[in-house]
Enzyme design. Structure first.
Site, PDB file in Angstrom:
ATOM      1  N   GLU A   1       0.825  -1.199   0.000  1.00  0.00           N
ATOM      2  CA  GLU A   1       0.000   0.000   0.000  1.00  0.00           C
ATOM      3  C   GLU A   1       0.865   1.257   0.000  1.00  0.00           C
ATOM      4  OE1 GLU A   1      -4.162  -1.336   2.110  1.00  0.00           O
ATOM      5  OE2 GLU A   1      -2.510  -0.813   3.452  1.00  0.00           O
TER       6      GLU A   1
ATOM      7  N   CYS B   1       3.486   8.580   0.551  1.00  0.00           N
ATOM      8  CA  CYS B   1       4.093   7.700   1.540  1.00  0.00           C
ATOM      9  C   CYS B   1       4.234   6.331   0.891  1.00  0.00           C
ATOM     10  CB  CYS B   1       3.210   7.638   2.780  1.00  0.00           C
ATOM     11  SG  CYS B   1       3.795   6.497   4.054  1.00  0.00           S
TER      12      CYS B   1
ATOM     13  N   CYS C   1       6.495  -6.434   7.351  1.00  0.00           N
ATOM     14  CA  CYS C   1       7.576  -5.843   8.158  1.00  0.00           C
ATOM     15  C   CYS C   1       7.964  -6.810   9.266  1.00  0.00           C
ATOM     16  CB  CYS C   1       7.115  -4.511   8.766  1.00  0.00           C
ATOM     17  SG  CYS C   1       8.408  -3.635   9.675  1.00  0.00           S
TER      18      CYS C   1
ATOM     19  N   CYS D   1       6.643  -3.844  15.833  1.00  0.00           N
ATOM     20  CA  CYS D   1       6.226  -2.780  16.761  1.00  0.00           C
ATOM     21  C   CYS D   1       4.765  -3.004  17.159  1.00  0.00           C
ATOM     22  CB  CYS D   1       6.392  -1.414  16.106  1.00  0.00           C
ATOM     23  SG  CYS D   1       8.103  -1.054  15.623  1.00  0.00           S
TER      24      CYS D   1
ATOM     25  N   CYS E   1       1.754  -1.006  15.599  1.00  0.00           N
ATOM     26  CA  CYS E   1       1.691  -0.924  14.141  1.00  0.00           C
ATOM     27  C   CYS E   1       1.011  -2.153  13.553  1.00  0.00           C
ATOM     28  CB  CYS E   1       3.099  -0.782  13.576  1.00  0.00           C
ATOM     29  SG  CYS E   1       3.161  -0.657  11.780  1.00  0.00           S
TER      30      CYS E   1
ATOM     31  N   CYS F   1      -0.546   6.615   9.857  1.00  0.00           N
ATOM     32  CA  CYS F   1       0.697   5.985  10.326  1.00  0.00           C
ATOM     33  C   CYS F   1       0.385   4.739  11.156  1.00  0.00           C
ATOM     34  CB  CYS F   1       1.498   6.963  11.182  1.00  0.00           C
ATOM     35  SG  CYS F   1       2.364   8.197  10.235  1.00  0.00           S
TER      36      CYS F   1
END
Length: 354
Positions: free
Chosen positions: A93, A106, A113, A117, A120, A333
């Site tokens: 995305e 962005c 990933c 975290c 996230c 974010c």
């Protein structure tokens, strides 16, 4: 039968070499690069400066690879999210954030990933693979094609993935963005969760773009809990890397700090942050948590955010509260996931980015 060459997978020098093997003059290379990176051509057939015979001859050996626009969503605040399908069926995305004359994209650097975290959503899927440099760059080309005649003005590497964990491809992508697309290095920001060796390696190998570091805690105990990378590169080593990072006059590091209710948002946290950053030329972006479904962490009250900011601004630190855009379409974010498989997308139908 040999496989065709994806021209976007080649550097400009490699494209020049390929065109030379076809017996073509240098100006044909310049035309081809312009059509791919400025005019955002998705096929050789679009290159009208080439004769039909030349297009056919080149098409027997090569093609222009493209990410497939699988889904496009628009937020109530004008933010847009693009789901791109890759050639192997994986999805990523990208998010477009309009602001007056500025169009910030962005972009993602990995499929998924590995950082894990806790605040996230992307990290919940784990890491599938690194993006190749052309796939990173093609997010810009794909959106530019849709935005014509407007063009992307700013790039932030804050989408899916940890950019410095895909170091070589990200560095190569940065070079292409500067030299072939023509976006200024002052308008490009690379974000990292804190891979200390790569932070120190970056200035010697990459263009002099902006660097943002996701700090998000003022003690190792808290950062260990919400950002597992801290167990490998604890705060002391990260802060030391920030102090060693070379900055030209009037340039600063960006320190990103996601505020999580009851975790890292106290006045004492703010005071510790002030002490940690002493001697570092930086600005601080405070980002109230963008909660997502299933998250056990919550956004702090606005008064808490203001109190946190006040402690820092009273010491003459530059501190911005960054309200993330596109929350209603999971484009803010920490909310990107690229969670569709190609099987799901075929059921929904896909869009062509031409």
């Amino acid at each position: 039968m040999s496989r065709k060459i994806n021209l976007k997978s080649l550097s400009s020098d490699e494209i020049a070499g390929f065109m030379e093997t076809q017996g073509l003059p240098v100006y044909r290379t310049d035309q081809l690069l312009s059509w791919i990176y400025t005019k955002c051509a998705v096929s050789l057939d679009e290159i009208t400066e080439f004769s039909k015979d030349l297009r056919k001859r080149l098409g027997e050996k090569a093609y222009i690879g493209n990410l497939l626009l699988a889904k496009r969503e628009r937020s109530s605040d004008g933010t847009e999210k693009f789901l791109f399908a890759l050639e192997d069926g994986q999805t990523i995305e990208s998010v477009l954030i309009p602001d007056k004359e500025r169009l910030t994209l962005c972009i993602s650097s990995q499929v998924g990933c590995a950082m894990g975290c806790r605040f996230c959503l992307t990290g919940r899927s784990g890491l599938v693979r690194n993006l190749r440099s052309w796939e990173i760059v093609d997010q810009i080309l794909g959106v530019n094609r849709l935005m014509t005649p407007k063009k992307i003005t700013n790039i932030v590497f804050m989408g899916m993935g940890e950019p410095l964990a895909n170091f070589d491809d990200v560095v190569d992508a940065l070079k292409r963005i500067l030299s072939l697309i023509g976006i200024s290095k002052r308008r490009i920001t690379v974000s990292t969760a804190g891979l200390v060796p790569k932070i120190l390696e970056l200035p010697g190998k990459a263009p002099d773009v902006n660097l943002a570091i996701s700090l998000n805690a003022t003690t190792d105990a808290v950062r260990d809990r919400i950002m597992p990378i801290n167990k490998k590169y604890p705060l002391r080593s990260l802060i030391e890397a920030c102090k060693r990072y070379p900055l030209k006059p009037r340039r600063v590091l960006t320190l990103e700090y996601v505020l999580i209710a009851g975790v890292n948002d106290s006045v004492e946290d703010s005071r510790r942050l002030m002490r940690l950053l002493r001697g570092i030329r930086c600005k601080i972006n405070l980002i109230p948590l963008n909660a997502h479904e299933g998250s056990e962490m919550q956004r702090p009250e606005h008064a808490v955010v203001l109190a946190f900011q006040k402690v820092l601004t009273e010491k003459n630190m530059t501190v911005l509260i960054r309200e993330s855009r596109g929350q209603d379409i999971l484009a803010a974010c920490g909310q990107l996931r690229g969670r569709y498989s190609m099987v799901q997308l075929r059921g929904k139908g896909t869009e062509n980015n031409g």
